[in-house]
Design a protein around this motif. Sequence first.
Motif, mmCIF file in Angstrom:
data_model
loop_
_atom_site.group_PDB
_atom_site.id
_atom_site.type_symbol
_atom_site.label_atom_id
_atom_site.label_comp_id
_atom_site.label_asym_id
_atom_site.label_seq_id
_atom_site.Cartn_x
_atom_site.Cartn_y
_atom_site.Cartn_z
ATOM 1 N N VAL A 1 0.830 -1.209 0.000
ATOM 2 C CA VAL A 1 0.000 0.000 0.000
ATOM 3 C C VAL A 1 0.864 1.259 0.000
ATOM 4 O O VAL A 1 0.642 2.185 -0.781
ATOM 5 N N PHE A 2 1.871 1.308 0.881
ATOM 6 C CA PHE A 2 2.633 2.531 1.102
ATOM 7 C C PHE A 2 4.005 2.551 0.437
ATOM 8 O O PHE A 2 4.640 3.594 0.379
ATOM 9 N N GLY A 3 4.489 1.384 -0.041
ATOM 10 C CA GLY A 3 5.850 1.311 -0.555
ATOM 11 C C GLY A 3 6.835 1.300 0.602
ATOM 12 O O GLY A 3 6.456 1.194 1.764
ATOM 13 N N GLY A 4 8.112 1.408 0.277
ATOM 14 C CA GLY A 4 9.119 1.528 1.320
ATOM 15 C C GLY A 4 9.928 0.273 1.564
ATOM 16 O O GLY A 4 9.816 -0.726 0.856
ATOM 17 N N ASP A 5 10.760 0.356 2.586
ATOM 18 C CA ASP A 5 11.686 -0.710 2.958
ATOM 19 C C ASP A 5 11.163 -1.399 4.214
ATOM 20 O O ASP A 5 10.883 -0.739 5.214
ATOM 21 N N LEU A 6 11.047 -2.716 4.159
ATOM 22 C CA LEU A 6 10.526 -3.497 5.279
ATOM 23 C C LEU A 6 11.627 -4.361 5.875
ATOM 24 O O LEU A 6 12.260 -5.145 5.170
ATOM 25 N N GLN A 7 11.853 -4.188 7.169
ATOM 26 C CA GLN A 7 12.815 -4.998 7.918
ATOM 27 C C GLN A 7 12.039 -5.862 8.904
ATOM 28 O O GLN A 7 11.182 -5.351 9.633
ATOM 29 N N ILE A 8 12.347 -7.164 8.932
ATOM 30 C CA ILE A 8 11.633 -8.100 9.812
ATOM 31 C C ILE A 8 12.627 -8.953 10.588
ATOM 32 O O ILE A 8 13.563 -9.500 10.014
ATOM 33 N N MET A 9 12.384 -9.057 11.907
ATOM 34 C CA MET A 9 13.135 -9.980 12.769
ATOM 35 C C MET A 9 12.146 -10.936 13.416
ATOM 36 O O MET A 9 11.090 -10.505 13.891
ATOM 37 N N THR A 10 12.487 -12.210 13.460
ATOM 38 C CA THR A 10 11.634 -13.189 14.119
ATOM 39 C C THR A 10 12.133 -13.442 15.539
ATOM 40 O O THR A 10 13.249 -13.051 15.907
ATOM 41 N N TYR A 11 11.305 -14.117 16.313
ATOM 42 C CA TYR A 11 11.720 -14.506 17.662
ATOM 43 C C TYR A 11 12.968 -15.388 17.594
ATOM 44 O O TYR A 11 13.893 -15.243 18.389
ATOM 45 N N ALA A 12 13.010 -16.290 16.614
ATOM 46 C CA ALA A 12 14.159 -17.189 16.470
ATOM 47 C C ALA A 12 15.431 -16.422 16.121
ATOM 48 O O ALA A 12 16.521 -16.797 16.564
ATOM 49 N N ASP A 13 15.319 -15.353 15.326
ATOM 50 C CA ASP A 13 16.494 -14.570 14.946
ATOM 51 C C ASP A 13 17.265 -14.091 16.171
ATOM 52 O O ASP A 13 18.492 -14.002 16.147
ATOM 53 N N LEU B 1 8.443 -0.826 8.755
ATOM 54 C CA LEU B 1 8.293 -0.354 7.386
ATOM 55 C C LEU B 1 8.594 1.139 7.377
ATOM 56 O O LEU B 1 7.957 1.907 8.101
ATOM 57 N N THR B 2 9.569 1.543 6.587
ATOM 58 C CA THR B 2 9.937 2.945 6.458
ATOM 59 C C THR B 2 9.749 3.345 5.001
ATOM 60 O O THR B 2 10.329 2.728 4.112
ATOM 61 N N THR B 3 8.899 4.360 4.778
ATOM 62 C CA THR B 3 8.598 4.761 3.410
ATOM 63 C C THR B 3 9.433 5.962 2.992
ATOM 64 O O THR B 3 9.995 6.672 3.829
ATOM 65 N N GLU B 4 9.474 6.184 1.693
ATOM 66 C CA GLU B 4 10.222 7.316 1.147
ATOM 67 C C GLU B 4 9.629 8.652 1.589
ATOM 68 O O GLU B 4 10.319 9.655 1.617
ATOM 69 N N ARG B 5 8.345 8.660 1.944
ATOM 70 C CA ARG B 5 7.681 9.902 2.374
ATOM 71 C C ARG B 5 7.793 10.125 3.886
ATOM 72 O O ARG B 5 7.200 11.050 4.417
ATOM 73 N N GLY B 6 8.518 9.233 4.580
ATOM 74 C CA GLY B 6 8.755 9.437 6.005
ATOM 75 C C GLY B 6 7.810 8.703 6.940
ATOM 76 O O GLY B 6 7.915 8.862 8.151
ATOM 77 N N LEU B 7 6.896 7.911 6.403
ATOM 78 C CA LEU B 7 6.023 7.118 7.279
ATOM 79 C C LEU B 7 6.822 5.967 7.875
ATOM 80 O O LEU B 7 7.627 5.345 7.188
ATOM 81 N N VAL B 8 6.575 5.677 9.130
ATOM 82 C CA VAL B 8 7.168 4.509 9.782
ATOM 83 C C VAL B 8 6.033 3.765 10.474
ATOM 84 O O VAL B 8 5.333 4.320 11.315
ATOM 85 N N ILE B 9 5.849 2.502 10.067
ATOM 86 C CA ILE B 9 4.842 1.634 10.684
ATOM 87 C C ILE B 9 5.586 0.439 11.237
ATOM 88 O O ILE B 9 6.396 -0.174 10.537
ATOM 89 N N MET B 10 5.300 0.116 12.496
ATOM 90 C CA MET B 10 5.963 -1.014 13.133
ATOM 91 C C MET B 10 4.915 -2.036 13.552
ATOM 92 O O MET B 10 3.741 -1.703 13.710
ATOM 93 N N GLY B 11 5.351 -3.285 13.711
ATOM 94 C CA GLY B 11 4.407 -4.310 14.125
ATOM 95 C C GLY B 11 5.110 -5.570 14.586
ATOM 96 O O GLY B 11 6.312 -5.744 14.384
ATOM 97 N N ALA B 12 4.310 -6.453 15.201
ATOM 98 C CA ALA B 12 4.837 -7.718 15.714
ATOM 99 C C ALA B 12 3.688 -8.682 15.959
ATOM 100 O O ALA B 12 2.538 -8.271 16.127
ATOM 101 N N ASP B 13 4.032 -9.972 16.002
ATOM 102 C CA ASP B 13 3.077 -10.987 16.423
ATOM 103 C C ASP B 13 3.057 -11.033 17.944
ATOM 104 O O ASP B 13 4.111 -11.045 18.588
ATOM 105 N N THR B 14 1.864 -11.061 18.515
ATOM 106 C CA THR B 14 1.714 -11.237 19.947
ATOM 107 C C THR B 14 2.116 -12.672 20.282
ATOM 108 O O THR B 14 1.679 -13.603 19.607
ATOM 109 N N PRO B 15 2.962 -12.884 21.276
ATOM 110 C CA PRO B 15 3.357 -14.245 21.627
ATOM 111 C C PRO B 15 2.136 -15.136 21.888
ATOM 112 O O PRO B 15 1.110 -14.672 22.412
ATOM 113 N N ALA B 16 2.261 -16.393 21.539
ATOM 114 C CA ALA B 16 1.154 -17.349 21.641
ATOM 115 C C ALA B 16 0.566 -17.425 23.050
ATOM 116 O O ALA B 16 -0.643 -17.605 23.214
#
Length: 139
Positions: free
Chosen positions: A25-37, A55-70
């Motif tokens: 939707v927004f474009g940009g660079d997505l960096q992901i780390m897992t629990y195992a990492d 997720l960091t977009t060229e227009r300056g938006l930053v959206i972060m997220g994670a899975d809630t532990p089981a």
Amino acid sequence: MPLLLNPYISFRDNAREAMEFYRSVFGGDLQIMTYADLHLDQDPRDSEHVLNAQLTTERGLVIMGADTPAAQPFTPGGAISVALSGDDADELRRCWDGLVEGGSIMMPLAKAPWGDTFGGCVDRFGTTWFVNIMDSARS
């Protein structure tokens, strides 16, 4: 450095899919780390789940997220909405169209009493979004 405020969205088992959707939707660079990492996968169900995504977009938006532990409770959407606003009508309508794909519209994108174009939706991952396109005469 300026003070930054970034939405950090919680998911249950689908943070990777959601963050990749937001990148579409927004474009940009997505960096992901897992629990195992980071060797924080004490519960085997969490191993490949997302510990942190940004997720960091060229227009300056930053959206972060994670899975809630089981082992932790999870409430989709919680008590927060994400607002997206500006005067670039074409870009904001493109974002709106992407966010509503597979989701539901709470309030159609239309002229609001304050003169802007405004709408609300819940995306297919349960996150509530408000989009406000500023009236060019007011901006």
